[in-house]
Design a protein around this motif. Structure first.
Motif, PDB file in Angstrom:
ATOM      1  N   CYS A 107       1.220  -0.836  -0.193  1.00 57.81           N
ATOM      2  CA  CYS A 107      -0.037  -0.075  -0.077  1.00 57.81           C
ATOM      3  C   CYS A 107       0.813   1.546  -0.797  1.00 57.81           C
ATOM      4  O   CYS A 107       1.274   1.627   1.447  1.00 57.81           O
ATOM      5  N   THR A 108       1.746   1.634  -1.058  1.00 64.42           N
ATOM      6  CA  THR A 108       2.873   2.308  -1.274  1.00 64.42           C
ATOM      7  C   THR A 108       2.318   3.110  -2.385  1.00 64.42           C
ATOM      8  O   THR A 108       1.344   3.474  -2.766  1.00 64.42           O
ATOM      9  N   ASP A 109       3.174   4.193  -3.150  1.00 61.00           N
ATOM     10  CA  ASP A 109       3.216   5.037  -3.867  1.00 61.00           C
ATOM     11  C   ASP A 109       2.434   6.050  -3.688  1.00 61.00           C
ATOM     12  O   ASP A 109       1.443   5.691  -5.262  1.00 61.00           O
ATOM     13  N   GLY A 110       1.526   6.543  -3.335  1.00 60.21           N
ATOM     14  CA  GLY A 110       0.379   7.661  -3.094  1.00 60.21           C
ATOM     15  C   GLY A 110      -0.591   6.431  -2.567  1.00 60.21           C
ATOM     16  O   GLY A 110      -1.928   7.083  -2.463  1.00 60.21           O
ATOM     17  N   PHE A 111      -0.601   5.821  -1.769  1.00 60.44           N
ATOM     18  CA  PHE A 111      -1.682   5.336  -1.191  1.00 60.44           C
ATOM     19  C   PHE A 111      -2.815   5.564  -0.976  1.00 60.44           C
ATOM     20  O   PHE A 111      -1.772   6.817   0.243  1.00 60.44           O
ATOM     21  N   LEU A 112      -3.882   5.846  -0.731  1.00 57.49           N
ATOM     22  CA  LEU A 112      -5.061   6.585   0.031  1.00 57.49           C
ATOM     23  C   LEU A 112      -6.181   6.056   0.261  1.00 57.49           C
ATOM     24  O   LEU A 112      -6.921   5.322   0.023  1.00 57.49           O
ATOM     25  N   ALA A 113      -6.302   5.538   2.190  1.00 53.57           N
ATOM     26  CA  ALA A 113      -7.478   5.712   2.825  1.00 53.57           C
ATOM     27  C   ALA A 113      -8.080   6.151   3.602  1.00 53.57           C
ATOM     28  O   ALA A 113      -7.968   6.886   4.493  1.00 53.57           O
ATOM     29  N   ILE A 114      -9.329   6.120   2.878  1.00 56.06           N
ATOM     30  CA  ILE A 114      -9.954   7.520   4.127  1.00 56.06           C
ATOM     31  C   ILE A 114     -11.440   6.553   4.847  1.00 56.06           C
ATOM     32  O   ILE A 114     -12.115   6.065   3.660  1.00 56.06           O
ATOM     33  N   GLY A 115     -10.977   6.136   5.654  1.00 50.95           N
ATOM     34  CA  GLY A 115     -11.599   4.947   6.429  1.00 50.95           C
ATOM     35  C   GLY A 115     -10.737   3.749   7.322  1.00 50.95           C
ATOM     36  O   GLY A 115      -9.965   3.948   6.266  1.00 50.95           O
ATOM     37  N   SER A 116     -10.991   3.143   7.741  1.00 52.57           N
ATOM     38  CA  SER A 116     -10.489   2.273   8.611  1.00 52.57           C
ATOM     39  C   SER A 116      -9.528   1.406   7.214  1.00 52.57           C
ATOM     40  O   SER A 116     -10.691   0.383   6.715  1.00 52.57           O
ATOM     41  N   VAL A 117      -8.463   0.371   7.905  1.00 54.28           N
ATOM     42  CA  VAL A 117      -8.082  -0.808   7.101  1.00 54.28           C
ATOM     43  C   VAL A 117      -7.995  -1.515   8.313  1.00 54.28           C
ATOM     44  O   VAL A 117      -6.912  -0.981   9.222  1.00 54.28           O
ATOM     45  N   ARG A 118      -8.162  -2.957   7.825  1.00 54.27           N
ATOM     46  CA  ARG A 118      -9.163  -3.739   7.964  1.00 54.27           C
ATOM     47  C   ARG A 118      -8.263  -4.999   8.295  1.00 54.27           C
ATOM     48  O   ARG A 118      -9.121  -5.581   7.433  1.00 54.27           O
ATOM     49  N   LEU A 119      -7.244  -5.755   9.034  1.00 56.47           N
ATOM     50  CA  LEU A 119      -6.722  -6.898   8.635  1.00 56.47           C
ATOM     51  C   LEU A 119      -6.671  -7.852   9.780  1.00 56.47           C
ATOM     52  O   LEU A 119      -5.456  -8.958  10.249  1.00 56.47           O
ATOM     53  N   ARG A 120      -7.461  -7.453  10.780  1.00 53.90           N
ATOM     54  CA  ARG A 120      -7.025  -8.014  12.034  1.00 53.90           C
ATOM     55  C   ARG A 120      -7.332  -9.793  11.340  1.00 53.90           C
ATOM     56  O   ARG A 120      -7.778 -10.508  10.499  1.00 53.90           O
ATOM     57  N   GLY A 121      -6.566 -10.900  12.139  1.00 50.96           N
ATOM     58  CA  GLY A 121      -6.377 -11.666  11.823  1.00 50.96           C
ATOM     59  C   GLY A 121      -5.468 -13.197  10.576  1.00 50.96           C
ATOM     60  O   GLY A 121      -5.716 -13.835  10.023  1.00 50.96           O
ATOM     61  N   ALA A 122      -5.256 -11.768   9.377  1.00 47.49           N
ATOM     62  CA  ALA A 122      -4.838 -11.439   8.153  1.00 47.49           C
ATOM     63  C   ALA A 122      -3.161 -12.927   8.346  1.00 47.49           C
ATOM     64  O   ALA A 122      -2.256 -12.246   9.357  1.00 47.49           O
ATOM     65  N   ARG A 123      -2.517 -13.113   7.252  1.00 50.14           N
ATOM     66  CA  ARG A 123      -1.071 -13.975   7.194  1.00 50.14           C
ATOM     67  C   ARG A 123      -0.455 -13.349   6.189  1.00 50.14           C
ATOM     68  O   ARG A 123      -0.963 -13.574   4.878  1.00 50.14           O
ATOM     69  N   ILE A 124       0.365 -12.359   6.453  1.00 47.29           N
ATOM     70  CA  ILE A 124       0.924 -12.108   4.838  1.00 47.29           C
ATOM     71  C   ILE A 124       2.272 -12.710   5.025  1.00 47.29           C
ATOM     72  O   ILE A 124       2.917 -12.429   5.793  1.00 47.29           O
ATOM     73  N   ASN A 125       2.598 -13.556   4.140  1.00 44.93           N
ATOM     74  CA  ASN A 125       3.407 -14.514   3.786  1.00 44.93           C
ATOM     75  C   ASN A 125       4.814 -14.261   2.815  1.00 44.93           C
ATOM     76  O   ASN A 125       5.272 -14.313   1.726  1.00 44.93           O
ATOM     77  N   GLY A 126       4.881 -12.184   3.494  1.00 43.98           N
ATOM     78  CA  GLY A 126       6.101 -11.645   2.694  1.00 43.98           C
ATOM     79  C   GLY A 126       6.402 -10.532   3.804  1.00 43.98           C
ATOM     80  O   GLY A 126       5.704 -10.294   5.040  1.00 43.98           O
ATOM     81  N   THR A 127       6.354  -9.759   2.832  1.00 41.43           N
ATOM     82  CA  THR A 127       5.844  -8.181   3.398  1.00 41.43           C
ATOM     83  C   THR A 127       5.093  -7.005   2.997  1.00 41.43           C
ATOM     84  O   THR A 127       4.935  -7.235   2.280  1.00 41.43           O
ATOM     85  N   LEU A 128       4.357  -6.711   5.005  1.00 38.50           N
ATOM     86  CA  LEU A 128       2.551  -5.785   4.160  1.00 38.50           C
ATOM     87  C   LEU A 128       3.593  -4.540   4.203  1.00 38.50           C
ATOM     88  O   LEU A 128       4.305  -4.071   5.373  1.00 38.50           O
ATOM     89  N   ALA A 129       3.268  -2.928   3.366  1.00 39.14           N
ATOM     90  CA  ALA A 129       4.328  -2.128   3.344  1.00 39.14           C
ATOM     91  C   ALA A 129       2.897  -1.416   3.193  1.00 39.14           C
ATOM     92  O   ALA A 129       2.236  -1.349   2.468  1.00 39.14           O
TER      93      ALA A 129
END
Length: 497
Positions: A241-263
């Motif tokens: 979520c880079t290079d100008g990513f914009l979230a107006i509102g909640s970003v919810r990743l509860r219990g997620a599994r990222i087998n790499g980089t979460l950026a």
């Protein structure tokens, strides 16, 4: 099915081109023009006349095998610059041919619920919704560059070769919370939302993305609600979520599994929701949290397991939940700011974040920083204790830094020894047994007063008078306090962790 008088000229061209998969272009348009207004913009394709119009049912007939395939060729529906009238709807069918629409306008939503199909591409098109729950795509699904007014529904979809939404614009209906609803979706390749624009939330509850999740430059708008709702999401490879990513509102990743980089390198703003960034109970090999601006809203990483945490402390909000967070490596700012980082829980003191930080410094060989972190933990805990606990804690802190600064006891001892030596040299106490007492030594006398067990035998042989008697009593009390503090501190330091 052969040539039919029911077909218009435009439809007959598509009918004849289908067996060889030839592209039929019915009118001029510009790639990427779906946002623009004008006679040739897909967004205003409802003004296109019969020469550019094809009924959706004709496309459905072809996709379902109404026209014989050509010999030695791969049949497909390939259209450019067309207006599709009526609803393109195939429910529960098996579609053996590719559907490629470029720069087209569809009057009604596309519905492919429960179908099994090959590659579907509606790029740079304009249409009011896409419903494809339970679809099976033996290829990829691309809606890149399209303008969608309505919900994109892909719940329980299975896509073998990726989901492409690069530059796609989706605006949810007024009565819809979700611009994209794709719970339990499985994408065996990557999911690409680069430079996409969503008004309304994206729901990916329980989805699995086996080739990564890429939101570089994407804009997600759902003020006061979830902009991205992805509890229990599984991502093999990176989520960016880079290079100008914009979230107006909640970003919810509860219990997620990222087998790499979460950026996260963009902007997250959600002061009106419970959490702006909800990353609790999550696992990731690396969390790279360096947004362009400070996160606006509460962030939680409670009970999350990270391999590496990389951050800029200036981008964290004032309210931050870290209780239960564990990490193997920590990359970021120095210890003063880092200690402040673990003090921001809105519910008050939590010991675990301090212990985790101290454990990291010990593993990294920074014993002094680990001790400083433990000292900060004890000072923070003191504020939660009763009056007696706070008083005793303050004495321990001033005397020996809770045992993590034992040299403070030496400083106090030296200072008190100097004061007593000078005072008693000027105002010596009287000898209890003048004929038997040795010569008075103010240094030795003060030293004896400060030690719980006298070393020079001077304390029992001389008796101070007047105000110096109170000084003697004070030195005795201070000596006991220093001794007790040293013992308590040593016990704390030597206790197995």
């Amino acid at each position: 099915m052969g040539r039919s008088p029911r077909l218009t000229e435009a439809e007959r061209r598509l009918w004849n081109a289908f067996p060889t998969g030839e592209t039929v272009e019915l009118g001029p348009f510009e790639i990427g023009a779906s946002r623009k207004a004008g006679a040739n913009a897909p967004k205003d394709g409802d003004t296109w006349g019969p020469d550019r119009s094809i009924r959706a049912e004709v496309i459905a007939w072809l996709l379902l095998g109404a026209r014989d395939a050509g010999t030695g060729s791969v049949p497909a529906v390939r259209l450019r610059g067309a207006r599709i009238t009526g609803r393109l709807e195939i429910v529960g069918g098996t579609i053996p041919h590719e559907l490629i629409l470029v720069g087209c306008h569809l009057d009604e939503p596309v519905r492919l619920t429960g179908s099994t199909t090959r590659t579907v591409r509606l790029t740079d098109c304009s249409f009011p919704g896409f419903v494809a729950a339970d679809i099976r795509v033996a290829g990829h699904l691309s809606l890149s560059g399209s303008d969608i007014t309505g919900t994109l529904r892909l719940n329980r979809a299975q896509l073998e070769n990726g989901l492409w939404l690069g530059g796609t614009k989706v605006v949810a209906d007024d009565d819809e919370e979700w611009a994209m609803y794709a719970n339990a979706m499985v994408v065996d390749s990557g999911m690409y939302l680069r430079n996409a624009d969503f008004t309304g939330g994206i729901s990916l509850l329980g989805a699995r993305l086996n080739g990564g999740f890429f939101l570089e430059g994407a804009t997600l708008r759902n003020p006061g609600k979830e902009a991205l709702y992805a509890d229990n999401l599984v991502v093999e490879d990176a989520m960016r979520c880079t290079d100008g990513f914009l979230a107006i509102g909640s970003v919810r990743l509860r219990g997620a599994r990222i087998n790499g980089t979460l950026a996260f390198g963009g902007t997250v703003r959600s002061p009106d929701t419970l959490y702006a960034l909800h990353l609790s109970h999550m696992e990731a090999r690396e969390l790279d949290l360096r947004p362009a601006q400070p996160i606006d809203g509460v962030v939680t990483l409670a009970h999350t397991r990270l391999g590496t945490l990389t951050d800029h402390l200036s981008t964290w909000p004032e309210k931050l939940r870290l209780n239960g967070l564990t990490y193997d490596r920590l990359r970021g700012s120095g210890v003063p700011e880092r200690i402040n980082w673990v003090t921001r829980d809105p519910e008050g003191f939590r010991p675990q974040p301090y212990e985790q930080l101290a454990a990291w410094y010990l593993r990294d060989g920074n014993d002094a920083l680990a001790r400083r972190t433990q000292l900060a933990k004890l000072r923070a805990r003191r504020q939660t204790q009763g009056f007696g606990g706070r008083v005793w804690g303050r004495l321990l802190d001033l005397a020996v830094g809770y045992g993590y600064r034992p040299w403070l006891a030496g400083v106090w001892f030296t200072l008190l020894l100097a004061v007593g030596t000078v005072v008693f040299a000027i105002n010596p106490p009287r000898a209890l047994k003048p004929t038997e007492s040795p010569d008075f030594n103010s240094f030795a006398y003060t030293f004896d007063l400060l030690l719980p067990i006298p070393a020079f035998g001077q304390r029992e042989l001389f008796d101070p008078a007047g105000w110096t008697q109170w000084l003697a009593y004070g030195l005795i009390v201070c000596g006991w306090i220093l001794a007790t503090a040293l013992i308590a501190g040593a016990t704390r330091i030597l206790r197995p962790q």
